[in-house]
Design an enzyme around this catalytic site. Sequence first.
Site, PDB file in Angstrom:
ATOM      1  N   GLU A   1       0.728  -1.190  -0.019  1.00 17.59           N
ATOM      2  CA  GLU A   1       0.086  -0.139  -0.144  1.00 17.59           C
ATOM      3  C   GLU A   1       0.694   1.398   0.085  1.00 17.59           C
ATOM      4  O   GLU A   1       0.518   2.246  -0.698  1.00 17.59           O
ATOM      5  CB  GLU A   1      -0.989   0.026   1.314  1.00 17.59           C
ATOM      6  CG  GLU A   1      -2.101  -1.213   0.999  1.00 17.59           C
ATOM      7  CD  GLU A   1      -2.932  -1.352   2.248  1.00 17.59           C
ATOM      8  OE1 GLU A   1      -2.459  -1.331   3.484  1.00 17.59           O
ATOM      9  OE2 GLU A   1      -4.111  -1.273   1.987  1.00 17.59           O
TER      10      GLU A   1
ATOM     11  N   GLU B   1      -3.570  -9.898   4.011  1.00 14.59           N
ATOM     12  CA  GLU B   1      -4.306  -9.698   5.126  1.00 14.59           C
ATOM     13  C   GLU B   1      -5.633 -10.820   5.352  1.00 14.59           C
ATOM     14  O   GLU B   1      -5.883 -10.939   6.584  1.00 14.59           O
ATOM     15  CB  GLU B   1      -5.043  -8.260   4.676  1.00 14.59           C
ATOM     16  CG  GLU B   1      -4.190  -7.131   5.011  1.00 14.59           C
ATOM     17  CD  GLU B   1      -3.195  -6.709   3.854  1.00 14.59           C
ATOM     18  OE1 GLU B   1      -3.169  -7.679   2.856  1.00 14.59           O
ATOM     19  OE2 GLU B   1      -2.637  -5.730   3.882  1.00 14.59           O
TER      20      GLU B   1
END
Length: 687
Positions: A105, A125
Site C-alpha cells: 500500500e 491480510e
Amino acid sequence: MTNQEIQADRIALIELNNPPVNSLGIQLRRHIVELIRAAEDDPQVAAIVIVGKDKAFSAGADVAEFGTPMQFEEPMLRTVIESIDACRKPVVAAISGVALGGGLELALACHARVALASARLGTPEIQLGLIPGSGATQKLPRLMRPERALAMMLSGQPLTAVQLSESGLLDRVVEQDLVDAASTLALDLARQNMTLLRARDRTVNAAAVDQAVADASAKLNRRQLAQPAYLALMDAVKSSALPFAVGMQRERELFLTLMKSSEAAALRYQFRVERESSKLPASMHAAPRAFGHVAVIGAGTMGSGIAIAALESGLQVTMLEQSPDALAQGRARIDQYFAARVKAGKLDAGRADGIFARLATTLDWAALKSVDVVVEAVFEDLAVKQSVFRMVDQHARVGAVLATNTSYLDIDAIASVVSRPHDVVGLHFFSPANVMKLLEVVQGKASAPDVMATGMALGKHLKKIPILCGNAFGFIGNRIYNAYRKQCEFMLEDGAWPEEIDKALADFGFAMGPFAVADLSGLDIAWRMRKANASTRDPRERYVSILDSLCEIGRLGRKAQAGYYTYVDGKQQAVTDEVVRVIIERAGIARGITRAPLQAEVIQRRAMLAMVNEAALLFAEGVAHRAGDIDVVLVNGYGLPAWVGGPIHWARSQTRSSLAHELDQLIESNGFGAVRATPHMLSSLLD
Ligand code: NAI
C-alpha cells in the site's frame, strides 16, 4: 530508521530501514512522513525514490503492534500515504524483496513503481481475517484488471514482479540497478512537469468491477463464506467503483469491523502460536544430525505419503518393504502422484525425472547402511514394529536417527529392542502425509537432544509444523481427539442422533462431524483397538458399545456403504437408519438413561469442554510443552479451522468460573473413570 541523501542528480533517496523486513512500525511511519516533507521543501530535490534497505521493500504492518495503542498512533499508515499523495514532487517506489500488505500500500501511494524481477508483491491480510486497510482495495482495481486485483487479494499469496509485469501494477521491471532505474523514472516524471497521475486519480471501470465481484462472490466456498473477511473484501472492491473518498471510507469501516472480529483474533493468535511452536526448550538446543537420505520402511498409505513429502523437499529416499507386491503398490502410488502433478502442469517433466532419480525401492535391509534417518511406517502392532526395529538396529549406520510413525504405541517399548534407544524418536505424520502440515515429534525417555532437534529440523524441511510431544498414549492430538469422540458417543446415549451431533459441530467450525469422520476412516480400526484394550479397561469407565454393535452387523463405515450413516452410491444419507437408532436407543436403555434431545449449543460446549479437560490433564503431565502447541495440533491435524481456533483459545474466551462449573457437571455425566482436571491444572493451561 531511514536515511535520506540528496544525490547529485537531485533525487532524494528515502531508505526504509527497520530490520529484518522493514515492517511499518510507528517509528518508521514517522520518519517517512518527516523525510517526504523535508524533500518536498528542499529546492535541491526534484524527485523522491523510496527503497527498502536489505532484503525487503516492506513486509507491511508490524504484527507486534496489533491490538496495542501503537497500531493507531499517528501517523498511521493512511496518514503516511496521504503525505505521499499530497506531495507535489514525483515519488517512485523501488521494490526489491517483498512488498506485502501495508508495504504494498505504501508502494501504491507512490506515483510509479519499479521492481526487481525477483520481488514479490501481495496482500496477505485475508490470511489474518482482514482486508487491506490502507487503500489497496480501492487502488488495485484502478491499476489492474479488477478480476486480477480481486484474485490477488482473495488468495493472499504474493506474486513475483515478473508475473505482475503486464498487470498495470508495475511501471517497470528490471533485473538489476533498481535504484538507478527508479531514479531515472522519477526524474523523467519531474521533467515532464505535468500533474502527477496518482493511483487514486485513475478511473475505474465500474461495470468490470461489478462483474468481477459477482463472479468471485459466486465462487466463494464454504470455508471462505464462514470467514467475514471474504465478503468484506467483495464489498470493499465493489466500492472502488464509487468516488475514491467514499470507497476509502467504506474500506476503513470494513477493516475496523474485521479487526474486532473473533475470526481475526483467532487467526492472529494462531499465527503467533504456530511461530512459537518451532522453538525448542533449552534442554534440546543441539545441532541437528544429517537427514539428507531418508529410508521409509513400509510402503503403505503412510509410508508412500512420507516418501512423497521427502522427495518433494529434495531428499534422497529409500523405500523398503516386506514383499515385492507391497513394494510395487507403494511405488505405483508414488509414480501416480507425480504423474498427476506433471499432467496438471504443477510439476515439469524434467523435475519429475530428478525426483524419481532420488527414489530407490528395495526388499533388502542392507540398503539401510548409508541412510541418515529411518522412518518406520509398518502395521500398528508392537511386535511387528519391534521386529522391524531389530532389523534396523542391525543394518542402520551408527548415528542414524531411528523414527517410528506409530499413532498410539509406546515409543519406549519400541526403543527397548535396539542397542541405541537414544537414537529413537517418534515422527507422527498425519494422513495424507504429503498434504497434512502437522508432525508430532515424540520424545522417548532416552531420545537424545540432537535426535529431537533432527526430528524438528526434518519436519521444517518437509514444510511441516513440527510439534514437540511427550510419549503418552495418543500423544497430543489423538489423545484429545479421543476425549472429544468419547464425549460425542456419550451424547448419542444421552439423546442426540449422529446427524445432530455432526451438524452442531460442523456449524461450530469443524471440517466434519465426528461420526462422518469415523465412517470415513472406517470403524474397524477402532473396533480392533477396543477389543485389544478390553482387558485393561477400567470397569468403572463409561464405555459406549454403539461402535462395536455397528461393526458386529458389518457396518464398518463408508467403505461398507454403512456405518453410523448409510451411503447410497457413496453419498451419505442425511438421517441415520432405523437399525442404527435402535442400537443407539438400546445402549442408552442399558445404561438406564432416559433420552432427552440436546440443543446444538449444548453439544458444542460439551465437545469443547471434553477437549479442554483432556488438554489440561496432558499439559500437567508435560505431554505438551506449551499450551499453544495444543491448538496448533488441533487446528492443523483435526479439522478445527484456524479462524475458530483450538480448545485453548476457545476456553480463554469463556468465563473461568462457568468453565469450572461446567467441567464439574461434565465429569459427573461421564460417570466413574473420568478424570477432572483440577482448577490449578486449568489455570496453568489457560493463564
Ligand atoms: P498400511 O497397512 O497402509 O501400510 C503398512 C505397510 O507396512 C504395508 O505395506 C506392509 O506391507 C508394510 N509392512 C508390514 N510389516 C513390514 C515389515 N516387517 N517390513 C517392511 N514392511 C512391512 O498402514 P498405514 O495406514 O500406512 O499405517 C502405517 C503406520 O502409520 C501405523 O503405525 C499407523 O498407526 C501409522 N499412522 C497411520 C495413519 C493413517 O491415517 N493411516 C496416520 C498416522 C499414523
